[in-house]
Design a protein around this motif. Sequence first.
Motif, short mmCIF file in Angstrom:
data_model
loop_
_atom_site.label_atom_id
_atom_site.label_comp_id
_atom_site.label_asym_id
_atom_site.label_seq_id
_atom_site.Cartn_x
_atom_site.Cartn_y
_atom_site.Cartn_z
N ASN A 128 -2.15 86.66 26.95
CA ASN A 128 -3.43 87.37 26.92
C ASN A 128 -4.50 86.35 26.56
O ASN A 128 -4.69 86.01 25.40
CB ASN A 128 -3.37 88.50 25.89
CG ASN A 128 -4.67 89.27 25.81
OD1 ASN A 128 -5.46 89.26 26.74
ND2 ASN A 128 -4.90 89.92 24.68
N LEU A 131 6.86 85.51 22.77
CA LEU A 131 6.03 86.71 22.69
C LEU A 131 6.85 87.96 22.99
O LEU A 131 6.62 89.03 22.40
CB LEU A 131 4.84 86.60 23.66
CG LEU A 131 3.76 85.59 23.26
CD1 LEU A 131 2.80 85.37 24.42
CD2 LEU A 131 3.01 86.05 22.03
N GLU A 178 5.87 90.62 16.07
CA GLU A 178 4.86 90.25 15.08
C GLU A 178 3.92 89.16 15.58
O GLU A 178 2.88 88.89 14.97
CB GLU A 178 5.51 89.80 13.77
CG GLU A 178 6.38 88.56 13.87
CD GLU A 178 7.84 88.88 14.10
OE1 GLU A 178 8.69 88.18 13.52
OE2 GLU A 178 8.14 89.83 14.84
N LEU A 179 4.26 88.51 16.69
CA LEU A 179 3.37 87.52 17.28
C LEU A 179 2.34 88.21 18.16
O LEU A 179 2.70 88.92 19.10
CB LEU A 179 4.16 86.51 18.13
CG LEU A 179 5.11 85.56 17.41
CD1 LEU A 179 5.79 84.64 18.42
CD2 LEU A 179 4.36 84.73 16.36
N GLU A 180 1.08 88.03 17.85
CA GLU A 180 0.03 88.62 18.67
C GLU A 180 -0.19 87.79 19.93
O GLU A 180 -0.18 86.56 19.87
CB GLU A 180 -1.28 88.70 17.88
CG GLU A 180 -1.22 89.65 16.69
CD GLU A 180 -2.54 89.70 15.95
OE1 GLU A 180 -3.58 89.34 16.56
OE2 GLU A 180 -2.54 90.09 14.76
N ASN A 181 -0.39 88.47 21.03
CA ASN A 181 -0.63 87.78 22.31
C ASN A 181 -2.11 87.40 22.38
O ASN A 181 -2.90 87.96 23.13
CB ASN A 181 -0.26 88.69 23.48
CG ASN A 181 -0.22 87.93 24.80
OD1 ASN A 181 -0.66 86.79 24.88
ND2 ASN A 181 0.30 88.57 25.83
N ASP A 182 -2.46 86.44 21.55
CA ASP A 182 -3.85 86.01 21.42
C ASP A 182 -3.85 84.53 21.06
O ASP A 182 -3.14 84.12 20.12
CB ASP A 182 -4.55 86.81 20.32
CG ASP A 182 -5.97 86.34 20.06
OD1 ASP A 182 -6.86 86.70 20.83
OD2 ASP A 182 -6.16 85.59 19.08
N PHE A 189 -4.73 83.61 17.37
CA PHE A 189 -3.66 83.96 16.43
C PHE A 189 -2.51 82.97 16.55
O PHE A 189 -1.98 82.48 15.55
CB PHE A 189 -3.14 85.37 16.70
CG PHE A 189 -1.91 85.72 15.90
CD1 PHE A 189 -2.02 86.25 14.63
CD2 PHE A 189 -0.64 85.48 16.42
CE1 PHE A 189 -0.88 86.55 13.87
CE2 PHE A 189 0.50 85.78 15.67
CZ PHE A 189 0.38 86.31 14.40
#
Length: 259
Positions: free
Chosen positions: A4, A169, A174-178, A181
């Motif tokens: 993302n 991912l 807990e890993l944000e798709n950003d 981050f």
Amino acid sequence: MELNLKRPICFFDLETTGVNISKDRIVEISILKIFPNNTQESKTWLVNPEMPIPPETTAVHGIDDAKVANEPPFKKIATKINEMIKGCDLGGFNSNRFDIPLLAEELLRAGLDFDMKSAVAIDVQTIYHKMEKRTLSAAYKFYCDKDLTDAHSAEADTMATYEVLKAQLDRYPELENDAKFLAEFSSRKQFADFAGFIAYDENGKEIFSFGKHKGKLVEKIMEEEPGYFGWIQNADFPLYTKKVLTAVRLRKLNNSLNL
């Protein structure tokens, strides 16, 4: 899971003459550029390092003097590389500690400015080590169930790194798709320079992270011991570290003039 992205990100990998950021040179660079719509652009260059490639290094990546004898030196392709990564975030495997610092040195030597003030850097190795503690080949097998048959080929390592991050991912909710981050998650201690000689204290002020002045404010040491700045500028420190110290010195001078 696709990334993302709010802006393009360039995953890249370097093969080099060694691991000394100040002295060693790039012999191969591969860049995989991912756009927010997940389209891709990739490019790989062999590079003449204009210095001998040690046999023990050739044994790792398979690139010897003969293979790069007719390839361009880095300064000839620096502008193309800079244009490809300009305005992009960066990603790699151990890239925060090695690939980004060494690329910065090469670009500065070529006369091109480089900084990460408006970009973030995702180090896939740090995410992996925090989650599983393995190597790239093991990560590729673990996350993607594939064998990395061309390990230490810049192009193969770059593609594997990109695939591993996407699999991470998928595996870890807990890993944000950003990108921001992931960059923060994959970062270690915050440094003002890439090589880790200048860190930040709890107030965001630059401090030395080595030597006799470790933990002391850079501005204070420059005021009390100006010869220390001159010693660093003339010693074998990375160009980017010298650039950061010069910026601190100019900032202090400007602040003094404005008082």
